[in-house]
Design an enzyme around this catalytic site. Structure first.
Site, PDB file in Angstrom:
ATOM      1  N   VAL A  80     -22.532 -17.327 -23.952  1.00 40.93           N
ATOM      2  CA  VAL A  80     -23.721 -18.106 -24.422  1.00 40.93           C
ATOM      3  C   VAL A  80     -24.216 -18.101 -25.764  1.00 40.93           C
ATOM      4  O   VAL A  80     -24.566 -19.013 -26.356  1.00 40.93           O
ATOM      5  CB  VAL A  80     -25.072 -17.201 -23.560  1.00 40.93           C
ATOM      6  CG1 VAL A  80     -26.265 -17.936 -24.002  1.00 40.93           C
ATOM      7  CG2 VAL A  80     -24.738 -17.835 -21.994  1.00 40.93           C
ATOM      8  N   ASP A  83     -23.323  -8.409 -32.599  1.00 43.64           N
ATOM      9  CA  ASP A  83     -22.869  -7.971 -31.290  1.00 43.64           C
ATOM     10  C   ASP A  83     -22.458  -6.678 -31.459  1.00 43.64           C
ATOM     11  O   ASP A  83     -21.779  -6.266 -32.470  1.00 43.64           O
ATOM     12  CB  ASP A  83     -21.879  -8.718 -30.767  1.00 43.64           C
ATOM     13  CG  ASP A  83     -21.450  -8.416 -29.227  1.00 43.64           C
ATOM     14  OD1 ASP A  83     -21.568  -9.299 -28.496  1.00 43.64           O
ATOM     15  OD2 ASP A  83     -21.075  -7.584 -29.038  1.00 43.64           O
ATOM     16  N   ARG A 128     -14.896  -7.627 -30.582  1.00 44.79           N
ATOM     17  CA  ARG A 128     -15.276  -9.073 -30.504  1.00 44.79           C
ATOM     18  C   ARG A 128     -15.603  -9.657 -31.887  1.00 44.79           C
ATOM     19  O   ARG A 128     -15.258 -10.714 -32.157  1.00 44.79           O
ATOM     20  CB  ARG A 128     -16.557  -9.023 -29.276  1.00 44.79           C
ATOM     21  CG  ARG A 128     -17.129 -10.360 -29.518  1.00 44.79           C
ATOM     22  CD  ARG A 128     -16.364 -11.202 -28.689  1.00 44.79           C
ATOM     23  NE  ARG A 128     -16.995 -12.711 -28.494  1.00 44.79           N
ATOM     24  CZ  ARG A 128     -16.501 -13.797 -27.817  1.00 44.79           C
ATOM     25  NH1 ARG A 128     -15.029 -13.812 -28.324  1.00 44.79           N
ATOM     26  NH2 ARG A 128     -17.290 -14.712 -27.966  1.00 44.79           N
ATOM     27  N   CYS A 152     -23.238 -16.645 -12.975  1.00 45.41           N
ATOM     28  CA  CYS A 152     -24.577 -17.234 -12.945  1.00 45.41           C
ATOM     29  C   CYS A 152     -24.793 -17.390 -11.355  1.00 45.41           C
ATOM     30  O   CYS A 152     -25.553 -16.489 -10.761  1.00 45.41           O
ATOM     31  CB  CYS A 152     -24.627 -18.423 -13.638  1.00 45.41           C
ATOM     32  SG  CYS A 152     -24.639 -18.264 -15.264  1.00 45.41           S
ATOM     33  N   ARG A 195     -15.309 -12.871 -14.900  1.00 44.08           N
ATOM     34  CA  ARG A 195     -16.586 -12.063 -14.274  1.00 44.08           C
ATOM     35  C   ARG A 195     -17.044 -12.341 -12.952  1.00 44.08           C
ATOM     36  O   ARG A 195     -16.984 -13.612 -12.616  1.00 44.08           O
ATOM     37  CB  ARG A 195     -17.666 -12.194 -15.361  1.00 44.08           C
ATOM     38  CG  ARG A 195     -17.411 -11.784 -16.507  1.00 44.08           C
ATOM     39  CD  ARG A 195     -18.779 -12.004 -17.699  1.00 44.08           C
ATOM     40  NE  ARG A 195     -18.674 -13.352 -18.005  1.00 44.08           N
ATOM     41  CZ  ARG A 195     -19.701 -14.191 -18.388  1.00 44.08           C
ATOM     42  NH1 ARG A 195     -20.716 -13.348 -18.841  1.00 44.08           N
ATOM     43  NH2 ARG A 195     -19.904 -15.370 -18.460  1.00 44.08           N
TER      44      ARG A 195
END
Length: 423
Positions: free
Chosen positions: A13, A31, A36, A263, A334
């Site tokens: 996102v 982050d 990352r 989600c 995920r």
């Protein structure tokens, strides 16, 4: 006011949002994951949500418009708009985990200044922003909500792997902690969202709008999954039924399958949890989630029965699973429900190989203790088409399977001439 934007969280996102804002504003992407940040600064996004060329175009090391990436909180101190995009998962009992959101609020609270605006995008149940996050911001900043600082909520609508419905091309719901701040937040997003915005009257309305989007889709797919179970017992092809029904103009065409991901497989629990807190036990929402969560075992049982019917020895049978990600043409693993099929079949002593050109080998090994195969083998007693990756369309299935081998199509995406059975 000159907008200096900080994006907290650079995942599926946060990164696409940061890149979009960086085309017009000075943006710092923050982050806590050093690896990352380093990877992104080297010009590559392993989630594949942002292409290398698009990332390179906005990356900057100076003070001009563009994107700077950092894991150092000092680099976001001079921002005046903080947008929080951290994950909101559930625990093993499907209870909401707000810890990432609370920790992000602590980080922002420590550097929050007068007149700053904190906008949350993470999916939550109604009330989390004002009841859970704002007190943390007040505690760590020493500032007063709606007097010294303000908040907004604009739910993310990222669809991982979708290169058509990108950030700028999806209409954005916005909101603010006061009517005036609502307009500021709305104008901010309107400046980058080509599809336009919808200003909700309150933060709670915006929070609720997001959580019901995925709950609605979850219930619809659960209904079709239940139909698939019924029609399989009746010897009727579910996909043929759906194609026929879809000829009516107002029929909602959902397909049966595994419903996971960060989600749809999670958000219904957030709404159900909040409902329970106010004294209501959800019936439809939780029933849909229970049915969808049971589909991995159901699919495994169907495959097992078909193997027995074809006189294939189950114990030590060589099985190929095509796909481990939660959806097609996307590396996101995920909360993938493909793992449910894997575990269920594994209970029968089958030797299961997993092949997925989109999934990261190390990530799958660390998360699920599965060592994927780098290339396809042969003589499989069962082949399960779990995820409809584009690479699987051109596979020569006859070359892969044994003489009696079965092909089961979970997604209903393969030709009926190739497969033995589909969900």
């Amino acid at each position: 006011m000159e907008h200096k934007i900080a994006i907290i969280g650079l995942g599926y996102v946060g990164l696409p949002l940061a890149v979009e804002f960086a085309k017009k504003y000075k943006v710092v992407g923050f982050d806590i994951n050093d690896e990352r940040v380093n990877q992104l600064n080297n010009g590559h996004d392993y989630t594949l949500e942002v292409g290398d060329a698009d990332l390179a175009r906005v990356l900057t090391k100076g003070s001009e418009i563009g994107l700077r990436l950092s894991s150092n909180v000092d680099d976001i101190r001079d921002s005046n708009i903080y947008i929080v995009t951290v994950p909101t998962p559930v625990d093993r009992n499907n209870r909401p985990i707000l810890k990432p959101l609370i920790k992000a609020s602590e980080t922002v609270g420590k550097i929050l200044k007068a007149k700053d605006i904190v906008i949350y995008e993470s999916t939550v149940y109604p009330g989390v922003t004002e009841d859970e996050c704002v007190p943390v911001l007040e505690k760590f900043s020493g500032l007063k909500f709606n007097e010294d600082f303000f908040c907004g909520y604009s739910p993310e609508r990222i669809n991982p792997g979708d290169k058509t419905h990108t950030v700028a091309n999806i209409k954005k719901v916005t909101s603010g902690s006061t009517p005036e701040i609502g307009k500021v937040v709305d104008e901010l997003y309107k400046s980058i969202i080509v599809a336009g915005t919808h200003l909700a009257p309150t933060i709670k309305v915006a929070e609720a709008s997001k959580v019901i989007e995925n709950a609605q889709r979850d219930v619809n797919i659960a209904f079709v999954n239940e139909l698939a179970i019924i029609f399989n017992k009746l010897g009727v092809d579910t996909h043929d039924v759906l194609e026929a029904a879809a000829t009516k103009w107002n029929f909602l065409y959902f397909k049966p399958g595994l419903v996971g991901g960060h989600c749809i497989g999670v958000d219904p629990f957030y709404l159900a949890q909040k409902a329970q807190e106010v004294g209501y036990h959800s019936e439809i929402i939780l029933a849909g989630r229970r049915l969808n969560d049971s589909m991995g075992d159901y699919i495994a049982t169907e495959i097992l029965k078909f193997m027995v019917k074809k006189d294939i020895t189950v114990k030590n049978a060589k099985v190929l699973m095509l796909g481990i990600t939660f959806k097609e043409n996307c590396p996101d693993i995920r909360n993938t429900k493909a793992i449910d099929v894997y575990k269920s079949l594994g209970q029968y002593g089958m030797q299961i190989e997993v092949y997925d050109p989109w999934a990261n080998f190390e990530e799958v090994k660390a998360e699920y203790e599965i060592q994927m195969i780098p290339e396809l083998g042969a003589n499989y007693d069962a082949i399960i088409h779990v995820v409809a990756h584009k690479e699987f369309k051109d596979i020569d299935f006859n070359r892969l399977k044994s003489n009696k081998g079965v092909i089961y199509d979970v997604k209903g995406a393969l030709s009926k001439n190739i497969i033995d059975k589909r969900l």
